[in-house]
Design a protein around this motif. Sequence first.
Motif, PDB file in Angstrom:
ATOM      1  N   TYR A  44       0.829  -1.207   0.000  1.00 59.59           N
ATOM      2  CA  TYR A  44       0.000   0.000   0.000  1.00 59.59           C
ATOM      3  C   TYR A  44       0.862   1.255   0.000  1.00 59.59           C
ATOM      4  O   TYR A  44       0.597   2.207  -0.738  1.00 59.59           O
ATOM      5  N   TRP A  45       1.935   1.249   0.793  1.00 62.42           N
ATOM      6  CA  TRP A  45       2.785   2.440   0.878  1.00 62.42           C
ATOM      7  C   TRP A  45       3.615   2.649  -0.386  1.00 62.42           C
ATOM      8  O   TRP A  45       4.032   3.776  -0.673  1.00 62.42           O
ATOM      9  N   PHE A  46       3.850   1.589  -1.173  1.00 58.45           N
ATOM     10  CA  PHE A  46       4.528   1.775  -2.463  1.00 58.45           C
ATOM     11  C   PHE A  46       3.777   2.815  -3.302  1.00 58.45           C
ATOM     12  O   PHE A  46       4.381   3.679  -3.935  1.00 58.45           O
ATOM     13  N   ALA A  47       2.450   2.707  -3.337  1.00 57.28           N
ATOM     14  CA  ALA A  47       1.644   3.608  -4.166  1.00 57.28           C
ATOM     15  C   ALA A  47       1.617   5.025  -3.608  1.00 57.28           C
ATOM     16  O   ALA A  47       1.369   5.983  -4.345  1.00 57.28           O
ATOM     17  N   HIS A  48       1.863   5.166  -2.318  1.00 54.60           N
ATOM     18  CA  HIS A  48       1.884   6.488  -1.697  1.00 54.60           C
ATOM     19  C   HIS A  48       3.254   7.154  -1.791  1.00 54.60           C
ATOM     20  O   HIS A  48       3.343   8.381  -1.906  1.00 54.60           O
ATOM     21  N   LYS A  49       4.320   6.336  -1.742  1.00 51.16           N
ATOM     22  CA  LYS A  49       5.650   6.914  -1.560  1.00 51.16           C
ATOM     23  C   LYS A  49       6.635   6.651  -2.691  1.00 51.16           C
ATOM     24  O   LYS A  49       7.648   7.337  -2.813  1.00 51.16           O
ATOM     25  N   SER A  50       6.383   5.635  -3.528  1.00 53.53           N
ATOM     26  CA  SER A  50       7.328   5.334  -4.614  1.00 53.53           C
ATOM     27  C   SER A  50       6.558   4.922  -5.863  1.00 53.53           C
ATOM     28  O   SER A  50       5.992   5.771  -6.548  1.00 53.53           O
ATOM     29  N   VAL A  51       6.535   3.632  -6.164  1.00 54.45           N
ATOM     30  CA  VAL A  51       5.812   3.193  -7.363  1.00 54.45           C
ATOM     31  C   VAL A  51       5.291   1.776  -7.159  1.00 54.45           C
ATOM     32  O   VAL A  51       5.990   0.911  -6.626  1.00 54.45           O
ATOM     33  N   ALA A  52       4.045   1.568  -7.566  1.00 52.58           N
ATOM     34  CA  ALA A  52       3.371   0.284  -7.436  1.00 52.58           C
ATOM     35  C   ALA A  52       3.204  -0.350  -8.808  1.00 52.58           C
ATOM     36  O   ALA A  52       2.799   0.314  -9.765  1.00 52.58           O
ATOM     37  N   LEU A  53       3.502  -1.639  -8.894  1.00 54.83           N
ATOM     38  CA  LEU A  53       3.318  -2.427 -10.114  1.00 54.83           C
ATOM     39  C   LEU A  53       2.086  -3.309  -9.947  1.00 54.83           C
ATOM     40  O   LEU A  53       1.979  -4.059  -8.972  1.00 54.83           O
ATOM     41  N   LEU A  54       1.148  -3.224 -10.902  1.00 56.54           N
ATOM     42  CA  LEU A  54      -0.132  -3.913 -10.799  1.00 56.54           C
ATOM     43  C   LEU A  54      -0.361  -4.845 -11.975  1.00 56.54           C
ATOM     44  O   LEU A  54      -0.094  -4.492 -13.120  1.00 56.54           O
ATOM     45  N   ASP A  55      -0.887  -6.029 -11.673  1.00 61.41           N
ATOM     46  CA  ASP A  55      -1.395  -6.956 -12.687  1.00 61.41           C
ATOM     47  C   ASP A  55      -2.876  -6.659 -12.850  1.00 61.41           C
ATOM     48  O   ASP A  55      -3.672  -6.912 -11.949  1.00 61.41           O
ATOM     49  N   LEU A 151      -0.798  -4.289 -17.642  1.00 65.21           N
ATOM     50  CA  LEU A 151      -0.039  -4.016 -16.421  1.00 65.21           C
ATOM     51  C   LEU A 151      -0.134  -2.520 -16.147  1.00 65.21           C
ATOM     52  O   LEU A 151      -0.498  -1.733 -17.031  1.00 65.21           O
ATOM     53  N   ALA A 152       0.182  -2.102 -14.925  1.00 68.71           N
ATOM     54  CA  ALA A 152       0.084  -0.682 -14.606  1.00 68.71           C
ATOM     55  C   ALA A 152       1.147  -0.273 -13.599  1.00 68.71           C
ATOM     56  O   ALA A 152       1.619  -1.095 -12.800  1.00 68.71           O
ATOM     57  N   LEU A 153       1.502   1.003 -13.653  1.00 61.65           N
ATOM     58  CA  LEU A 153       2.373   1.635 -12.666  1.00 61.65           C
ATOM     59  C   LEU A 153       1.640   2.823 -12.073  1.00 61.65           C
ATOM     60  O   LEU A 153       1.053   3.629 -12.808  1.00 61.65           O
ATOM     61  N   GLU A 154       1.684   2.937 -10.744  1.00 67.57           N
ATOM     62  CA  GLU A 154       1.059   4.057 -10.048  1.00 67.57           C
ATOM     63  C   GLU A 154       1.978   4.540  -8.941  1.00 67.57           C
ATOM     64  O   GLU A 154       2.822   3.789  -8.449  1.00 67.57           O
ATOM     65  N   GLY A 155       1.785   5.790  -8.527  1.00 67.36           N
ATOM     66  CA  GLY A 155       2.556   6.342  -7.428  1.00 67.36           C
ATOM     67  C   GLY A 155       3.412   7.516  -7.852  1.00 67.36           C
ATOM     68  O   GLY A 155       3.516   7.833  -9.045  1.00 67.36           O
ATOM     69  N   PRO A 156       4.057   8.196  -6.907  1.00 67.12           N
ATOM     70  CA  PRO A 156       4.813   9.415  -7.227  1.00 67.12           C
ATOM     71  C   PRO A 156       5.989   9.198  -8.159  1.00 67.12           C
ATOM     72  O   PRO A 156       6.420  10.134  -8.842  1.00 67.12           O
ATOM     73  N   ALA A 157       6.536   7.963  -8.218  1.00 64.15           N
ATOM     74  CA  ALA A 157       7.667   7.692  -9.109  1.00 64.15           C
ATOM     75  C   ALA A 157       7.237   7.012 -10.404  1.00 64.15           C
ATOM     76  O   ALA A 157       8.092   6.617 -11.198  1.00 64.15           O
ATOM     77  N   ALA A 158       5.935   6.901 -10.631  1.00 68.65           N
ATOM     78  CA  ALA A 158       5.462   6.200 -11.834  1.00 68.65           C
ATOM     79  C   ALA A 158       5.874   6.935 -13.108  1.00 68.65           C
ATOM     80  O   ALA A 158       6.357   6.315 -14.066  1.00 68.65           O
ATOM     81  N   ALA A 159       5.684   8.249 -13.170  1.00 67.04           N
ATOM     82  CA  ALA A 159       5.971   8.996 -14.399  1.00 67.04           C
ATOM     83  C   ALA A 159       7.443   8.917 -14.772  1.00 67.04           C
ATOM     84  O   ALA A 159       7.790   8.723 -15.944  1.00 67.04           O
ATOM     85  N   SER A 160       8.323   9.047 -13.789  1.00 68.94           N
ATOM     86  CA  SER A 160       9.765   8.980 -14.083  1.00 68.94           C
ATOM     87  C   SER A 160      10.167   7.569 -14.494  1.00 68.94           C
ATOM     88  O   SER A 160      11.034   7.390 -15.360  1.00 68.94           O
ATOM     89  N   THR A 161       9.528   6.561 -13.906  1.00 64.49           N
ATOM     90  CA  THR A 161       9.817   5.173 -14.270  1.00 64.49           C
ATOM     91  C   THR A 161       9.378   4.900 -15.709  1.00 64.49           C
ATOM     92  O   THR A 161      10.098   4.238 -16.475  1.00 64.49           O
ATOM     93  N   LEU A 217       9.302  -4.185 -15.787  1.00 70.20           N
ATOM     94  CA  LEU A 217       8.690  -3.206 -14.882  1.00 70.20           C
ATOM     95  C   LEU A 217       9.053  -3.495 -13.431  1.00 70.20           C
ATOM     96  O   LEU A 217       9.313  -2.571 -12.643  1.00 70.20           O
ATOM     97  N   HIS A 218       9.095  -4.769 -13.094  1.00 71.07           N
ATOM     98  CA  HIS A 218       9.436  -5.165 -11.726  1.00 71.07           C
ATOM     99  C   HIS A 218      10.837  -4.685 -11.360  1.00 71.07           C
ATOM    100  O   HIS A 218      11.068  -4.133 -10.270  1.00 71.07           O
ATOM    101  N   GLU A 219      11.765  -4.887 -12.263  1.00 69.87           N
ATOM    102  CA  GLU A 219      13.147  -4.468 -12.018  1.00 69.87           C
ATOM    103  C   GLU A 219      13.237  -2.962 -11.789  1.00 69.87           C
ATOM    104  O   GLU A 219      13.902  -2.488 -10.858  1.00 69.87           O
ATOM    105  N   LYS A 220      12.542  -2.177 -12.614  1.00 70.19           N
ATOM    106  CA  LYS A 220      12.581  -0.717 -12.486  1.00 70.19           C
ATOM    107  C   LYS A 220      11.894  -0.244 -11.207  1.00 70.19           C
ATOM    108  O   LYS A 220      12.343   0.721 -10.571  1.00 70.19           O
TER     109      LYS A 220
END
Length: 365
Positions: A44-55, A151-161, A217-220
């Motif tokens: 949960y905190w990945f999506a708030h503070k870094s980046v979350a990877l979703l299936d 697949l999806a990326l969310e969170g404050p670091a998603a755009a840079s990733t 995506l997982h690696e990044k």
Amino acid sequence: MQAPEPARIIDTPLAPLHQQAGAKMGEWFGCALPDDFGDWQREYWFAHKSVALLDKNYRCCLSFAGPDRVRYLNAILTNNIKDLPPAHGNASLLLNPQGRILAEIETYALPESLFCVSYAMIRERLIETLDKYIIMDDVTLTDETQRFGTLALEGPAAASTVIELTGVDLNALADLARQDARVGTIPCTVIRRSPGKFVGAEFLVGRADLEAVWHALHEKTKIAGGGPVGYSALSALRLEQGIPWFGYDFSEKQIPHEAALENSHISYTKGCYTGQEIVERVRSRGQVNRRRVGLRFTGATTPSPGEILTSGGKEAGFVTRAVFAPALSSAIGMGYLRKENNEVGQQLEWQSGTATVTRFPIAET
């Protein structure tokens, strides 16, 4: 169109990969998807503070070709398909003639087709219903579900990733706009999707390449301090964001105004569509007898779906979905309340505590 088909659970194509990673699998949207990867609150905190990877492989994908495709879909969906710019999408509802919600559908304008995304759990009945409306129109409906994965990326670091992986600048795209790209050498489509306050992205990928893109995506995300996130955490995030889930928070039991979707999923200037008469009648009346609201709970436990809410000892409504939200240190949820009980700030009771009506997004109240 009847209720979603029960019983048969659809596996995500990545199920073996998740199980090898130690994920606890559960049923979400009629599909076998990860509950968590070992610690749902950490995820949960990945999506708030870094980046979350979703299936997000609970989707079905349908393509509409032919010269009448725009006229056809515009006549049966609630949003404006006719004026969609190229490579852009919007969210609509498919209603029955009584105005009840049969499906939530996203539609994207492609050069030679319209590409629609809905839910695998209703795929067969949805295709049957959509096909029924093709009468004199020159339209070809093709089920593309087995071709693609999401697949999806969310969170404050998603755009840079995303820009590191693909070169796509999400900040230059409108929400639900698409851009073809590559993850390494693998072709994909990047769609900007920003459910909360951070810009995010979905990756539409060929099924054969889905596992390879997941690994990339997982690696990044690990480098960025994030990682894969299961649906226990995602449910909490969506409730915070005030985003309802089809099949959980609204379904064919509701009409759009009850589900509070009248501003996000409906065009009032596009012309006729199935169920429009009911939508317009409710709009002119300006009120419904019950409505979806956000809720914040007190109590030692979290309410279950269907939990009854009362006011002054009388039944006032019920909970659709609730979960503990770590950032708020309390349980939050959604539910339906009678019009005399759904004002923001109103307090109700449930069997283990109280429920206060909140604004959306709940995270900002």
